[in-house]
Design a protein around this motif. Sequence first.
Motif, PDB file in Angstrom:
ATOM      1  N   GLY A 168      35.338  35.014  80.299  1.00 32.62           N
ATOM      2  CA  GLY A 168      36.446  34.496  79.513  1.00 32.62           C
ATOM      3  C   GLY A 168      37.751  34.514  80.293  1.00 32.62           C
ATOM      4  O   GLY A 168      37.854  35.145  81.352  1.00 32.62           O
ATOM      5  N   ALA A 169      38.761  33.858  79.729  1.00 27.95           N
ATOM      6  CA  ALA A 169      40.039  33.697  80.435  1.00 27.95           C
ATOM      7  C   ALA A 169      40.703  35.027  80.764  1.00 27.95           C
ATOM      8  O   ALA A 169      41.396  35.143  81.772  1.00 27.95           O
ATOM      9  CB  ALA A 169      40.978  32.826  79.605  1.00 27.95           C
ATOM     10  N   SER A 170      40.512  36.055  79.909  1.00 30.72           N
ATOM     11  CA  SER A 170      41.140  37.353  80.174  1.00 30.72           C
ATOM     12  C   SER A 170      40.084  38.448  80.355  1.00 30.72           C
ATOM     13  O   SER A 170      40.307  39.607  80.007  1.00 30.72           O
ATOM     14  CB  SER A 170      42.104  37.726  79.038  1.00 30.72           C
ATOM     15  OG  SER A 170      41.455  37.707  77.778  1.00 30.72           O
ATOM     16  N   GLY A 244      42.633  41.461  76.218  1.00 29.68           N
ATOM     17  CA  GLY A 244      43.418  40.277  75.927  1.00 29.68           C
ATOM     18  C   GLY A 244      42.728  39.409  74.899  1.00 29.68           C
ATOM     19  O   GLY A 244      41.740  39.803  74.278  1.00 29.68           O
ATOM     20  N   ALA A 245      43.209  38.195  74.739  1.00 26.48           N
ATOM     21  CA  ALA A 245      42.706  37.313  73.692  1.00 26.48           C
ATOM     22  C   ALA A 245      41.308  36.786  73.982  1.00 26.48           C
ATOM     23  O   ALA A 245      40.619  36.324  73.062  1.00 26.48           O
ATOM     24  CB  ALA A 245      43.669  36.144  73.497  1.00 26.48           C
ATOM     25  N   ASP A 246      40.867  36.829  75.251  1.00 24.15           N
ATOM     26  CA  ASP A 246      39.541  36.306  75.586  1.00 24.15           C
ATOM     27  C   ASP A 246      38.878  37.209  76.623  1.00 24.15           C
ATOM     28  O   ASP A 246      38.451  36.756  77.683  1.00 24.15           O
ATOM     29  CB  ASP A 246      39.666  34.871  76.109  1.00 24.15           C
ATOM     30  CG  ASP A 246      38.312  34.169  76.234  1.00 24.15           C
ATOM     31  OD1 ASP A 246      37.333  34.676  75.656  1.00 24.15           O
ATOM     32  OD2 ASP A 246      38.247  33.123  76.914  1.00 24.15           O
ATOM     33  N   ASP A 247      38.803  38.497  76.285  1.00 24.94           N
ATOM     34  CA  ASP A 247      38.149  39.468  77.157  1.00 24.94           C
ATOM     35  C   ASP A 247      36.660  39.408  76.857  1.00 24.94           C
ATOM     36  O   ASP A 247      36.114  40.249  76.133  1.00 24.94           O
ATOM     37  CB  ASP A 247      38.720  40.863  76.901  1.00 24.94           C
ATOM     38  CG  ASP A 247      38.283  41.869  77.953  1.00 24.94           C
ATOM     39  OD1 ASP A 247      37.545  41.474  78.882  1.00 24.94           O
ATOM     40  OD2 ASP A 247      38.671  43.039  77.848  1.00 24.94           O
ATOM     41  N   SER A 248      35.989  38.407  77.414  1.00 20.88           N
ATOM     42  CA  SER A 248      34.649  38.075  76.931  1.00 20.88           C
ATOM     43  C   SER A 248      33.734  37.606  78.046  1.00 20.88           C
ATOM     44  O   SER A 248      34.157  37.274  79.159  1.00 20.88           O
ATOM     45  CB  SER A 248      34.745  36.960  75.885  1.00 20.88           C
ATOM     46  OG  SER A 248      35.115  35.735  76.516  1.00 20.88           O
TER      47      SER A 248
END
Length: 382
Positions: A168-170, A244-248
């Motif tokens: 993910g992004a973050s 964060g919002a996209d720690d995935s």
Amino acid sequence: MALNYLAPAPYAAFVTRNGAFQADANALISNVGAGPQALDLVESGCVPLAFNPFANFRNLIDGGDFSINPFQRNIPGLAAGGVIATPIGAAPGYFADRFFAAGAASSAILMAAVADTSVAGFNQSLKVSRQTGNTSSATINFGQVIETFDSLRCQGQTVTLSFWAKAGASYSGRALTAQVITGSGVNQSAASLLAGTWTTPSSVVSIAQALTPNMTRYQLTGVVPAAATQLAALMSFTPGGTAGADDSISINGVQLEIGPRASPFERLDAQVVLEICQRYAWAIPEPAAGVVIGAGANIGAAAQLIYVATPVQLLKAPTVIVAAGSFKTMQAGAAASTTIAPGATHTPNAISINGNSAGTTGQATLLQGGGGSGWIIASADF
């Protein structure tokens, strides 16, 4: 006779003495004639397939195509916007059918069904993430435990685990660890797997794979011990800092098969996948008002016993959990509000539900929806 080969990489091109070939997106080269062209492909690093790559039921993983995984728990009361409503902690929890996730008590793991068309043939992926703002650095695990009856065929065999994955992004985690784990017990649980208490557990193969933001197919190969009676595919990553919002991580096309290399991903009919997954768990979302899901009788002045048949035979007598929502009982033509609770006994073919609305002993009753967000889950999973 036409032969099939797996190339070293998708879309790889080869020029042989008797023609040119290009692999497809799955690295498959089809319709190769015997003779010099076949020998040239082998010398170029291609691997011959000794089986039909399009034959069904090569994949030991259930529901590994998240476009058609039933996601039975993606219902009101359990999920919102395709994301599991209650974050998962130390106890293994399910959202995509057959795939568990678990961390530590401080973890806040979310699983989601997300739109994703980055790999041809899929339109949805499974996303595993930390809830935004979570600070736990406990390892996050997700994977699938394979039933003993399905594991036995792998004894002494070379197996390959393959999957597509992206960060993910973050994403804060380090490399994704992927493993095939074996044991010599019978249908032992995911919790026992993570605790390391399977009977004679062994990691037959493990890789630490750095991920990119692009969906990429990875594979790992190992040999299963001859005495193994249970397998699991397990993936793990260790996050860091504040989520964060996209720690995935997003995954798709999870496949475990006998063979020295990943073959093209196996495609099954959606109905077949649903019925396979319902062997292990069956979810009933509360239906609209008046829609009947079971029938029974008043066993007391304010007690009902309802019988509900399962759609397929489950692996074993299930554990049943419920959320009352707005379920009602129908007695003598009148609907009455009721709370519901799991009955005392269940079988692989039927479950029982208790109600508590007022009624006449011996009178027939129906369990029906009230349009709320209640649910019933019968789980025979690991």
